[in-house]
Design an enzyme around this catalytic site. Structure first.
Site, mmCIF file in Angstrom:
data_model
loop_
_atom_site.group_PDB
_atom_site.id
_atom_site.type_symbol
_atom_site.label_atom_id
_atom_site.label_comp_id
_atom_site.label_asym_id
_atom_site.label_seq_id
_atom_site.Cartn_x
_atom_site.Cartn_y
_atom_site.Cartn_z
ATOM 1 C CE1 TYR A 57 10.553 -11.416 1.320
ATOM 2 C CE2 TYR A 57 9.806 -13.533 -0.173
ATOM 3 C CZ TYR A 57 9.760 -12.351 -0.301
ATOM 4 O OH TYR A 57 8.118 -11.754 -0.712
ATOM 5 C CG HIS A 125 10.948 -7.972 -4.165
ATOM 6 N ND1 HIS A 125 12.050 -8.854 -2.954
ATOM 7 C CD2 HIS A 125 10.247 -7.928 -3.394
ATOM 8 C CE1 HIS A 125 11.412 -9.182 -2.308
ATOM 9 N NE2 HIS A 125 9.960 -8.090 -2.822
ATOM 10 N N GLY A 207 -4.053 -11.285 4.091
ATOM 11 C CA GLY A 207 -4.060 -9.258 4.535
ATOM 12 C C GLY A 207 -3.064 -9.737 5.715
ATOM 13 N N GLY A 209 -2.489 -12.037 7.638
ATOM 14 C CA GLY A 209 -3.026 -12.610 9.177
ATOM 15 C C GLY A 209 -4.464 -12.521 9.120
ATOM 16 C CG PHE A 210 -6.953 -7.866 10.146
ATOM 17 C CD1 PHE A 210 -6.861 -7.919 11.332
ATOM 18 C CD2 PHE A 210 -7.991 -7.696 9.441
ATOM 19 C CE1 PHE A 210 -7.337 -7.214 11.832
ATOM 20 C CE2 PHE A 210 -8.688 -6.976 10.677
ATOM 21 C CZ PHE A 210 -8.832 -6.711 11.018
#
Ligand SMILES: NC(=O)c1ccc[n+]([C@@H]2O[C@H](COP(=O)([O-])OP(=O)(O)OC[C@H]3O[C@@H](n4cnc5c(N)ncnc54)[C@H](OP(=O)(O)O)[C@@H]3O)[C@@H](O)[C@H]2O)c1
Length: 329
Positions: A57, A125, A207, A209-210
């Site tokens: 990240y 990961h 999701g 943000g969805f």
């Protein structure tokens, strides 16, 4: 905040964790570093004790951020990070690498960036097809014996891979995508984790943000937002997938909660050893997400969500092809 144990391990963390990825990448411009640090500390003050980052990240800067923010709380919180990518001299990601020597170098670098003496939870990961999972598990076992790592984890690994790794070094947690619009772990991974006593950490539990209802067909993403590359966020897909958000909104209205809280409460209700890690850069959303730990979904609520959700055919892939190919599912 209530706490949960990750499987049969001794790792006990807040029922809702915190994903820090979006503070450094993926969802548009990053906020100021000082604001990110303040938000991570606000999460601790509100009872969050489980923080998620990864070497990749940023790369690297997200671990540094989390390390600095959590330095005053050493011993009170658990930090999970991840190895498994290779980088060139300029820090550009060049693919997967879980060679044993590489894992050991990454562990040492993570310890410095996180400012800790041991990594609480060290995930692979992505499964690396070039390195037998037994070798990866054996390397983490050595790191645990050396006191540099406390717990071993895998991300987006298939049930068979989890089993093979667990035979060499017990796996404490598996972190994979799981939410009402991505339920693949239910088929094989969750039953395997139940059998082996391994905890589960759903990533992208909202999701991306969805599922919060805050993203509509009209939402415009900036060019560096990963959602511009995800088929599920195409204009037409968003329109079709709104049905799922409408379901969450209907349940939320009845429970005096928000769609985001219902999405998280649904995950918590699936198993007592599941700990979602929603990510946000805003205090009011952090508080909203934490509040999901107090939302109780009844058997009837859960039945209604399941009955309706299983009839909804989600449109669009969850990842572009090149990212889906990196998973081991
Ligand atoms: N292992 C893996 O391969 C992997 C992959 C992806 C992610 N992860 C981990 O999982 C964590 C969470 O996943 P994620 O960040 O991809 O997705 P997520 O938590 O499902 O969603 C994050 C998005 O939702 C928005 N959001 C959060 N809370 C909200 C709320 N209450 N109302 C409205 N919008 C809200 C955030 O925007 P704002 O920030 O603007 O609030 C952000 O755009 C990451 O931080 C990372 O640590 C792991």
């Amino acid at each position: 905040m209530r706490t949960r144990k990750l499987g049969t391990s001794d790792l006990r963390v807040s029922a809702i964790g915190f994903g820090a990825m979006g503070m450094s990448q993926s969802y548009g411009p990053a906020p100021h570093r000082a604001d990110n640090i303040a938000l991570i500390r606000a999460a601790v003050e509100r009872g969050v004790s489980f923080f998620d980052t990864a070497e990749v990240y940023g790369p690297f800067v997200n671990e540094e951020l989390v390390g600095e923010a959590l330095q005053p709380f050493r011993g009170q919180v658990a930090i999970a990070t991840k190895f498994g990518f290779a980088f060139d001299a300029d820090g550009r990601q060049t693919g997967l690498s879980s060679r044993p020597e590489h894992i050991k170098q990454v562990a040492d670098a993570c310890l410095k960036r996180l400012r800790v003496e041991a990594i609480d939870l060290f995930y692979q990961h992505r499964v690396n097809p070039d390195v037998p999972i037994e070798d990866v598990a054996g390397t983490v076992k050595e790191l645990i014996e050396a006191g540099k790592v406390k717990h071993f984890g895998l991300s987006e690994a298939a049930a068979d891979t989890i089993r093979r790794a667990h035979a060499v070094q017990p796996v404490t947690a598996v972190q994979s995508e799981y939410s009402l619009w991505w339920r693949r772990p239910e088929a094989e991974v969750l039953p395997t984790l139940e059998e082996l006593g391994i905890g589960f950490v759903p990533f992208s539990p909202l999701g991306k943000g969805f599922l919060t209802g805050k993203i509509t067909q009209d939402t415009e993403f900036t060019s560096n937002d990963i959602r511009t590359t995800i088929p599920r966020f195409d204009h037409d897909a968003r329109q079709a997938n709104q049905t799922l958000v409408d379901l969450l909104a209907a349940i939320a209205a009845r429970k005096n909660a928000t769609p985001a809280q219902i999405a998280l409460a649904w995950l918590l209700a699936q198993r007592p050893w599941i700990v979602p890690i929603p990510g946000t850069r805003k205090l009011e959303r952090l508080e909203e997400n934490i509040g999901a730990a107090d939302v109780e979904l009844t058997v009837d609520d859960l039945r209604e969500i399941d009955d309706t959700a299983t009839k909804i055919e989600i449109q669009g892939a969850r990842y572009p092809d090149h990212l889906e190919r990196m998973t081991n599912l």
